[in-house]
Design a protein around this motif. Structure first.
Motif, PDB file in Angstrom:
ATOM      1  N   GLN A 150       0.821  -1.299  -0.010  1.00  0.00           N
ATOM      2  CA  GLN A 150      -0.057   0.010  -0.127  1.00  0.00           C
ATOM      3  C   GLN A 150       0.902   1.224   0.017  1.00  0.00           C
ATOM      4  OE1 GLN A 150      -2.571  -1.629   4.003  1.00  0.00           O
ATOM      5  NE2 GLN A 150      -3.264   0.085   2.769  1.00  0.00           N
ATOM      6  N   CYS A 198      -4.083  -0.866  -2.989  1.00  0.00           N
ATOM      7  CA  CYS A 198      -3.475  -1.931  -2.541  1.00  0.00           C
ATOM      8  C   CYS A 198      -3.481  -2.912  -3.764  1.00  0.00           C
ATOM      9  CB  CYS A 198      -4.404  -2.599  -1.353  1.00  0.00           C
ATOM     10  SG  CYS A 198      -3.935  -4.269  -0.808  1.00  0.00           S
ATOM     11  N   LEU A 228     -10.697 -10.587   0.457  1.00  0.00           N
ATOM     12  CA  LEU A 228      -9.757  -9.154   0.664  1.00  0.00           C
ATOM     13  C   LEU A 228     -10.582  -8.429   1.626  1.00  0.00           C
ATOM     14  CD1 LEU A 228      -8.959  -9.703  -2.881  1.00  0.00           C
ATOM     15  CD2 LEU A 228      -7.146  -8.971  -1.650  1.00  0.00           C
ATOM     16  N   TRP A 266     -10.763  -4.912   4.236  1.00  0.00           N
ATOM     17  CA  TRP A 266     -10.198  -3.351   4.628  1.00  0.00           C
ATOM     18  C   TRP A 266     -10.442  -3.132   6.127  1.00  0.00           C
ATOM     19  CZ3 TRP A 266      -6.960  -0.430   2.048  1.00  0.00           C
ATOM     20  CH2 TRP A 266      -6.873  -0.652   0.523  1.00  0.00           C
ATOM     21  N   TYR A 274     -15.461  -6.063   3.358  1.00  0.00           N
ATOM     22  CA  TYR A 274     -14.512  -7.196   2.643  1.00  0.00           C
ATOM     23  C   TYR A 274     -15.165  -7.470   1.338  1.00  0.00           C
ATOM     24  CZ  TYR A 274     -17.900 -10.744   4.217  1.00  0.00           C
ATOM     25  OH  TYR A 274     -19.267 -11.271   4.277  1.00  0.00           O
ATOM     26  N   VAL A 286     -15.691  -0.599  -2.721  1.00  0.00           N
ATOM     27  CA  VAL A 286     -14.489  -1.559  -2.805  1.00  0.00           C
ATOM     28  C   VAL A 286     -14.345  -1.803  -4.286  1.00  0.00           C
ATOM     29  CG1 VAL A 286     -13.165  -3.481  -2.086  1.00  0.00           C
ATOM     30  CG2 VAL A 286     -14.536  -2.498  -0.543  1.00  0.00           C
ATOM     31  N   LEU A 330      -6.378  -3.754  -5.524  1.00  0.00           N
ATOM     32  CA  LEU A 330      -7.874  -3.473  -4.882  1.00  0.00           C
ATOM     33  C   LEU A 330      -7.711  -2.192  -4.349  1.00  0.00           C
ATOM     34  CD1 LEU A 330     -10.030  -5.345  -2.952  1.00  0.00           C
ATOM     35  CD2 LEU A 330      -8.418  -5.153  -1.081  1.00  0.00           C
ATOM     36  N   SER A 331      -9.100  -1.524  -4.255  1.00  0.00           N
ATOM     37  CA  SER A 331      -9.055  -0.142  -3.891  1.00  0.00           C
ATOM     38  C   SER A 331     -10.343   0.280  -2.800  1.00  0.00           C
ATOM     39  CB  SER A 331      -9.173   1.072  -4.973  1.00  0.00           C
ATOM     40  OG  SER A 331     -10.428   1.010  -5.644  1.00  0.00           O
ATOM     41  N   CYS A 358      -5.262  -3.163   4.115  1.00  0.00           N
ATOM     42  CA  CYS A 358      -5.602  -4.087   3.158  1.00  0.00           C
ATOM     43  C   CYS A 358      -4.964  -5.325   3.854  1.00  0.00           C
ATOM     44  CB  CYS A 358      -4.979  -3.649   1.911  1.00  0.00           C
ATOM     45  SG  CYS A 358      -5.256  -4.648   0.642  1.00  0.00           S
ATOM     46  N   GLU A 383      -5.426  -9.808   2.787  1.00  0.00           N
ATOM     47  CA  GLU A 383      -5.758 -10.884   2.066  1.00  0.00           C
ATOM     48  C   GLU A 383      -5.558 -12.241   2.906  1.00  0.00           C
ATOM     49  OE1 GLU A 383      -3.185 -12.190  -1.231  1.00  0.00           O
ATOM     50  OE2 GLU A 383      -1.204 -12.249  -0.052  1.00  0.00           O
TER      51      GLU A 383
END
Lengths: 115, 113
Positions: free
Chosen positions: B6, B22, B32, B34, B48, B63, B72-73, B89, B91
């Protein structure tokens, strides 16, 4: 649902001493995780339990560290012969396995300072 | 190995949108996440997304997942000063990895009035 609790919230100890932390997960959660977070970093996985069985340990978990979850409820993390490098925030999380999006809920953490 | 990256800092004005990015490396990631962390506190789950979705919206949070690029944002609409925190972030691996989370370093979001 009172959330994940950890005790103590803060611990200051001298190098070489042993410390023990406690985590109480959310009551119906069968999985319990320990993570360590140092300043400016994300949490790093240490170990996890499913019920009372410890199923995985990170290579970060040296032999000075031991974790238990004797009855599948609360867990303890003990650090023997603490070193200054052990200073960190120790986070506990719990989850219920098998559900969609197994989400881990974190406690407030125990901040350890080794002098 | 598994790695999540990140950007470290983001500064926005109150009322603007924030986008926190991310990237991750484990293509077998199932979910994934946050998380938000305020000073001295534990991690608060924000949202998620399952790896077979490309978007999820939850109130002010959106997301976006680009699985091909492993990107991923998290977009926060109408950012408020109370959103100032560190955003992580994370996983999770496949089931046989026991659901342990791999976290990025965190993005510190600063919201200026």
């Amino acid at each position: 649902d009172t959330g994940v609790s950890q005790d103590p919230r803060h611990k200051i100890t001298k190098r070489g001493q042993n410390v023990t932390f406690r985590c109480d997960p959310i009551s119906e959660h069968n999985r319990l995780y320990w993570y360590r977070q140092t300043l400016g970093q994300g949490p790093e996985f240490l170990t996890y339990f499913q019920n009372e069985a410890q199923l995985e340990k990170s290579r970060l978990l040296s032999d000075r560290f031991s974790a238990e979850r004797p009855k599948g409820s609360f867990s303890t993390l003990e650090i023997q012969r603490t070193e200054q490098g052990d200073s960190a925030m120790y986070l506990c999380a719990s989850s219920r396995s098998g559900g969609a999006g197994e989400t881990q809920y974190f406690g407030p953490g125990t901040r350890l300072l080794v002098l | 190995g598994e790695d999540v990256e990140q950007s470290l800092f983001l500064s926005v004005r109150e009322g603007d949108s924030s986008v926190i990015n991310c990237t991750y490396t484990d293509s077998s990631s199932t979910y994934l996440y946050w998380y938000k962390q305020e000073p001295g506190a534990g991690l608060q789950l924000l949202t998620y997304i399952f790896s077979n979705m490309d978007m999820k919206q939850d109130q002010r949070l959106t997301v976006l997942l680009n699985k091909k690029d492993k990107h991923l944002s998290l977009r926060i609409a109408d950012t408020q000063t109370g959103d100032s925190a560190i955003y992580f972030c994370a996983e999770s691996g496949t089931y046989n990895q026991g659901g342990k989370l791999i976290f990025g370093q965190g993005t510190e979001l600063s919201v200026k009035p």
